[in-house]
Design an enzyme around this catalytic site. Structure first.
Site, PDB file in Angstrom:
ATOM      1  N   SER A 152      -9.494  -3.299  -6.528  1.00 64.54           N
ATOM      2  CA  SER A 152      -9.301  -4.859  -6.677  1.00 64.54           C
ATOM      3  C   SER A 152     -10.713  -5.527  -6.722  1.00 64.54           C
ATOM      4  CB  SER A 152      -8.640  -5.123  -5.468  1.00 64.54           C
ATOM      5  OG  SER A 152      -8.230  -6.561  -5.458  1.00 64.54           O
ATOM      6  N   THR A 153     -10.971  -6.286  -5.957  1.00 65.93           N
ATOM      7  CA  THR A 153     -12.523  -7.010  -5.962  1.00 65.93           C
ATOM      8  C   THR A 153     -13.484  -6.412  -6.065  1.00 65.93           C
ATOM      9  OG1 THR A 153     -11.266  -8.492  -4.397  1.00 65.93           O
ATOM     10  CG2 THR A 153     -13.850  -8.968  -4.712  1.00 65.93           C
ATOM     11  N   HIS A 184      -6.161  -5.298  -9.842  1.00 58.14           N
ATOM     12  CA  HIS A 184      -5.501  -6.574  -9.576  1.00 58.14           C
ATOM     13  C   HIS A 184      -6.245  -7.682 -10.177  1.00 58.14           C
ATOM     14  CE1 HIS A 184      -4.625  -4.810  -5.188  1.00 58.14           C
ATOM     15  NE2 HIS A 184      -3.906  -4.308  -5.802  1.00 58.14           N
ATOM     16  N   MET A 197     -10.096  -6.147  -1.562  1.00 57.14           N
ATOM     17  CA  MET A 197      -9.391  -6.666  -0.344  1.00 57.14           C
ATOM     18  C   MET A 197      -8.026  -5.896  -0.205  1.00 57.14           C
ATOM     19  SD  MET A 197     -10.357 -10.764  -0.697  1.00 57.14           S
ATOM     20  CE  MET A 197      -9.708 -10.971  -2.054  1.00 57.14           C
ATOM     21  N   ASP A 224      -3.623  -2.370  -0.306  1.00 58.94           N
ATOM     22  CA  ASP A 224      -2.963  -1.850  -1.342  1.00 58.94           C
ATOM     23  C   ASP A 224      -3.487  -0.561  -1.453  1.00 58.94           C
ATOM     24  OD1 ASP A 224      -0.636  -1.793  -3.191  1.00 58.94           O
ATOM     25  OD2 ASP A 224      -1.975  -2.978  -4.597  1.00 58.94           O
TER      26      ASP A 224
END
Length: 365
Positions: free
Chosen positions: A183-184, A210, A304, A307
Site C-alpha cells: 500500500s503506502t 492499493h 497502512m 490488509d
C-alpha cells in the site's frame, strides 16, 4: 510540536478546502500556501514545513518539477501529491512516488463542496497519522536507535539483515506462485524490489497495490519498463503464466480461479471492499491459498492498516511460505507489523533482501 503543513495548489478553492481539512486534523497546523511550485520552494525554505501537498498540474512549475527540485536541494520535507483521475495525472503521480513522495490523494469532484471536504478529511486523516509515525521512526534512527519488528525502539545489530521467525529450510517443495500485497510507499518499494527478480523466475506473480482506477495501469507500465519480468494490469479471464506480474486493477477485486480446462485464470469482480480496500490483499491471498495450498509464497510490504494479515493466515495454514518487509525499510510500517504481530510471518526482511528471499522459495529442489 504540531506537524507543519504547506498547501500548494494553483486554484484558490482547493487551497482553501485543503487548509480547512488540515485545520480539522489533530496535531497539524497549516503554516502557509502557494499557487505554484516556484513560490512553494521559496516558502519551504523560509517556513520549514514538515509536509507539503503538491498539486500535480500547476503553471510555471508543476508538482513533479517541484518535487525534483526538492530532492535536488535536499530539502527535508515530506510530500503528498494531489492528483486527478486521468491518465496523465496518474503517470505523473507514479513518477512522483518513485522519486520519494510519501503518498498521493485524488481530487474529489462532487457538486457540493461539503462532500469534497468530508472525502478529503476521511482520506487525509490516516495519511497524516501515518506520516507522523514515520517521523517518529526517522527521529529514533537518527538518534542511533533502530526499530524492531515488534514496533519497539531498541539498539541491535545483525549480520545478514534477514530475520527468520521459524526454520523454513526443511521445506522440500517449491512455490508455484508468488502473491504480494502493498500500500503506502508501494510504488517506490516495488520499483526497487521487482527489478531484482530474475526474468526466469519460473512462476507467476499476482499483486495488489492499493490504488484507484487508472493509477494501477500507469503503475504497471512504469514497472514493466524497469523489470526483467513482464508487468501488466490484470484482465478478466486471462490465464496466468510464468514470468509475468499481474497487478489488480484499481477499484476492482482480483482473485485466481480454476478455469474450465483446469488452468488458473484471473477473475476480476466488483465484490465489496475488504478492510476498506478495493482491491484488497486478503481477497487475493485467500484465492491463492485455495488454488495453490502449500505451493505458494505470500509477501506483505509497506502500507497502512492490516490488509493482508488474514490472507497470510489462510496461506500459512496450508503450509505456504510468508514474508514481510521489516520496520526500518517501510515507508509506513502498518501491514507488515500487523502480520508479524499476528504470528503469520516466516521471514522478515529489509526491502533489498525481499527479492532474494522470494527466489529461494521458488527455486527449492
Amino acid at each position: 510540536m504540531p506537524l507543519k503543513v504547506l498547501v500548494v495548489d494553483d486554484t484558490i478553492v482547493y487551497r482553501k478546502i485543503l487548509s480547512d481539512v488540515f485545520a480539522q486534523i489533530p496535531e497539524v497546523t497549516v503554516v502557509g500556501s502557494a499557487n505554484n511550485g516556484k513560490v512553494a520552494l521559496a516558502r519551504i525554505e523560509s517556513l520549514k514545513p514538515d509536509l507539503v501537498t503538491l498539486d500535480v498540474e500547476m503553471p510555471i512549475m508543476d508538482g513533479l518539477q517541484t518535487l525534483e527540485e526538492i530532492r535536488k536541494r535536499k530539502l527535508d520535507v515530506g510530500v503528498i501529491m494531489v492528483s486527478t483521475l486521468t491518465k496523465r495525472g496518474s503517470q505523473i503521480t507514479m513518477r512522483a512516488l518513485e522519486l520519494g513522495a510519501f503518498d498521493f490523494i485524488t481530487k474529489p469532484d462532487h457538486a457540493k463542496q461539503e462532500e469534497n471536504f468530508q472525502e478529503l478529511l476521511k482520506v487525509l486523516g490516516p495519511k497524516v497519522k501515518a506520516y507522523l509515525r514515520r517521523l517518529e521512526i526517522k527521529k529514533a534512527l537518527k538518534s542511533g536507535q533502530k526499530v524492531t519488528n515488534a514496533g519497539q525502539l531498541e539498539k541491535f545489530e545483525t549480520k545478514d539483515k534477514v530475520y527468520r521467525k521459524r526454520t523454513v529450510t526443511t521445506r522440500v517443495e517449491k512455490s508455484q506462485i508468488v502473491a504480494i500485497g502493498v500500500s503506502t510507499g508501494g510504488p517506490n518499494a516495488l520499483s526497487t524490489m521487482l527489478p531484482m527478480l530474475p526474468g526466469n523466475l519460473g512462476v507467476p506473480v499476482v499483486l495488489v497495490q492499493h490504488m484507484p482506477p487508472v493509477f494501477t495501469k500507469s503503475l504497471a507500465e512504469s514497472l514493466n519498463s524497469k523489470c526483467a519480468l513482464q508487468v501488466k494490469e490484470a484482465e478478466e479471464g486471462e490465464e496466468i503464466k510464468p514470468n509475468v506480474i499481474y497487478i489488480a486493477p484499481g477499484g476492482k477485486q482480483m482473485k485466481i480461479v480454476r478455469g474450465a480446462g483446469k488452468q488458473v485464470v484471473i477473475k476480476i469482480t466488483d465484490d465489496p471492499p475488504e478492510n476498506n480496500c478495493k482491491p484488497a490483499v486478503d481477497y487475493l491471498f485467500r484465492s491463492v491459498a485455495k488454488e495453490y495450498k502449500s505451493k505458494a509464497t505470500g509477501v506483505v510490504m509497506t502500507g497502512m492498516g492490516n490488509d493482508g494479515t488474514l490472507g497470510l493466515k489462510v496461506m500459512k495454514s496450508f503450509g505456504a511460505i510468508t514474508i514481510a518487509q521489516d520496520a526500518e525499510t517501510c515507508v509506513v510500517y502498518g501491514m507488515p507489523k500487523s502480520a508479524i504481530e499476528a504470528g503469520v510471518v516466516d521471514i522478515i526482511a529489509p526491502l533489498d533482501k525481499i527479492a532474494e528471499e522470494i527466489v529461494k522459495t521458488v527455486k527449492l529442489a
